[in-house]
Structure formats: C-alpha cells, structure tokens
Write an enzyme that holds these catalytic residues in place. Structure first.
Site, short mmCIF file in Angstrom:
data_model
loop_
_atom_site.label_atom_id
_atom_site.label_comp_id
_atom_site.label_asym_id
_atom_site.label_seq_id
_atom_site.Cartn_x
_atom_site.Cartn_y
_atom_site.Cartn_z
N SER A 123 36.09 46.81 8.42
CA SER A 123 35.04 46.50 7.45
C SER A 123 33.68 46.94 8.00
CB SER A 123 35.08 45.01 7.10
OG SER A 123 34.31 44.73 5.96
N ASP A 149 42.80 45.31 -1.78
CA ASP A 149 41.56 44.79 -1.18
C ASP A 149 40.56 44.46 -2.29
OD1 ASP A 149 39.05 44.55 0.16
OD2 ASP A 149 39.78 45.82 1.78
N HIS A 189 42.05 42.51 2.34
CA HIS A 189 41.01 42.79 3.34
C HIS A 189 41.20 41.98 4.62
CE1 HIS A 189 37.09 44.69 4.03
NE2 HIS A 189 36.64 43.56 4.56
#
Length: 276
Positions: A145, A221, A254
């Site tokens: 991320s 995600d 995620h």
C-alpha cells in the site's frame, strides 16, 4: 542499535531494535529477521515497507514471511512507517502524520523537521544494519500500500541501490488519488510540480534503470479503484518500455491475508536475484 525484543522463528531469530535516528531526529524501532546461516556469512537483505497505520510489528506478526526468508537464506528488515514520539508532528487522521510517513522527505512545516523517511530508509538505516549485523550490501525492496508506493519510488529514485522491487497493493499514482493528494499537500506543499519527484508513475519517464517491477494486487481490494489504480501505472510503463508485471489475484482484498498468500513467491524471486 539496542535489542529490545527477540523470538525464535523458523530456525532463525526475529528481533526488534531501537536506535536513535539523526535523520529523523527521534528514536525509531526496526524489526530484523535473521535466518539460520553459517558462522561468518554475510547475507543479502530484503527491506519491507509497511502501509498506513502500521509499525514495525505488522509485517513480522501477520505476513508469515520468516519461514520463506529462512528457506532462501535472506535477512528481512522492516522499519517503522514514520518518525515517532513527543515533539514529532502528528495529525488525528490515520492517513497523515505518525504512521503515515509516505517514504518521502517533507519540505513543509511542521513536517520537514522530522519526516525524512526517504533518507532514513535509503541511507541511514542500511548503514546501521550493514555495520552491526551479518548482512551484505546486496539489497532489494518491497512493500504494501503506502509501502508499495515507497518501494517503487525508492527503487526508481536510487538506480543501482536495489536488485529487485515488488509492491503489494501499491499507491502508484499518489498525485491523482485522495490518500496521495492529502499527504503530498501537507508534506510537500500546494505546488503539484514538486509532487512528481515522489510519484511512481511520474518517475517512470526519467528512470535511469529499467529495474523490473512486480505488482501483486488483489482483485477484491476495496481501495483498487479509488486509491490504487495499478492499470494506469502499467499502461505508462508499457508505453515507456519499462518492464512491469501486474499479478491481479481474483477475490483477494487489501489485508495481510492477501500478503501472506503471496509473500513466499516474492521472497523466492528476490532471493534468486540477490544471489544471482
């Protein structure tokens, strides 16, 4: 560095150190996994950069990476995600301030006094690691991320320093998405021209090294469309002839469940390059 935590793991040792950072002007923690190795061996090292809200603990407790690092004989180094402590600027929001350093060098007050995560990760931390632990200068980098953004940006900005780069669910177009625009405005100011130095997509055009980039992305995600947009990065890389592989994994989100599912393959790939 002062050893403050140590655990046996995968026949190696998972450690956490505390040290004073001159670059960040605060105390920092960093996690280091040392695999089993012959006496006197100096091993290659993979640097892991975590995402928003994380510390040095998230990767070492959730990713299950130690057994793969032990299998392939590589050291894992996972720093914290920002400067910390009293006197370090912060914000009540999760996506700015402590826990959200974005792996850049801030230029705006009050952030510029401490938020120099690029220089910390690229220069100061490796110098400490290589001086005090049995590691070599054969380095690679990966992250998740915000840390995926950091891994790609640091690799593009520092040609020759890393031998491989991977990003899980990375923020690859920060100048164009809410997370990045908020952080860049605070840390770098309102002039968007200055943002290009820290934007992975913008850096591709001037890349001095065609280091292959691997992106692992969950198809389920929740941040895929609004915050991540890997397809834009891949399109620009293909236009410029920069080698990039996007692995879109259907159904994965995620979280660290996603990272744990594919970290083994990426550690194996990095190890092969590092030892090649």
């Amino acid at each position: 560095m002062d050893l403050i935590e140590e655990h046996r793991a995968a026949e190696g040792t998972q450690r956490v150190y505390r040290h004073r950072s001159e670059v960040l002007d605060c105390e920092m923690k960093v996690a280091v996994f040392l695999p089993p190795a012959p006496e006197g061996a100096r091993l290659p090292v993979i640097y892991w950069l975590s995402g928003l809200t994380c510390t040095e603990q998230n990767f070492i407790t959730k990713a299950g990476a130690q057994r793969y690092a032990a299998e392939h004989g590589v050291v894992l180094v996972a720093p914290d995600t920002s400067p910390r402590g009293e006197g370090v600027a912060d914000d009540p929001a999760y996506d700015l301030g402590q826990g959200a350093g974005f792996y850049l060098n801030a230029t705006e007050a009050p952030w510029a006094a401490h938020y120099r995560m690029h220089d910390y990760v690229v220069h100061e931390l490796p110098a400490l690691i290589e001086a005090e632990l049995p590691v070599s200068d054969r380095r690679s980098i990966m992250g998740h991320s915000m840390g995926g953004h950091g891994a790609i940006v640091l690799a593009l900005r520092n040609p020759g320093r890393y031998r491989a780069v991977s990003a899980f669910s990375p923020i690859v177009t920060p100048s164009q998405v809410p997370w990045g625009r908020k952080a860049f405005t605070a840390y770098l100011g309102a002039d968007e021209a200055a943002w290009a130095e820290w934007d992975a997509l913008a850096l591709l055009a001037g890349a001095a090294e065609r280091l292959p980039i691997v992106i692992e992305q969950g198809g389920g995600d929740e941040f895929l469309g609004p915050q991540l947009r890997p397809e834009d990065f891949v399109a620009e890389a293909e236009r410029l002839g920069h080698p990039v592989a996007l692995h879109l994994r259907p159904g994965y989100d995620h979280s660290y469940y996603f990272i744990a599912s594919f970290i083994g393959a990426e550690i194996a790939r990095h190890a092969m390059v590092l030892k090649g």
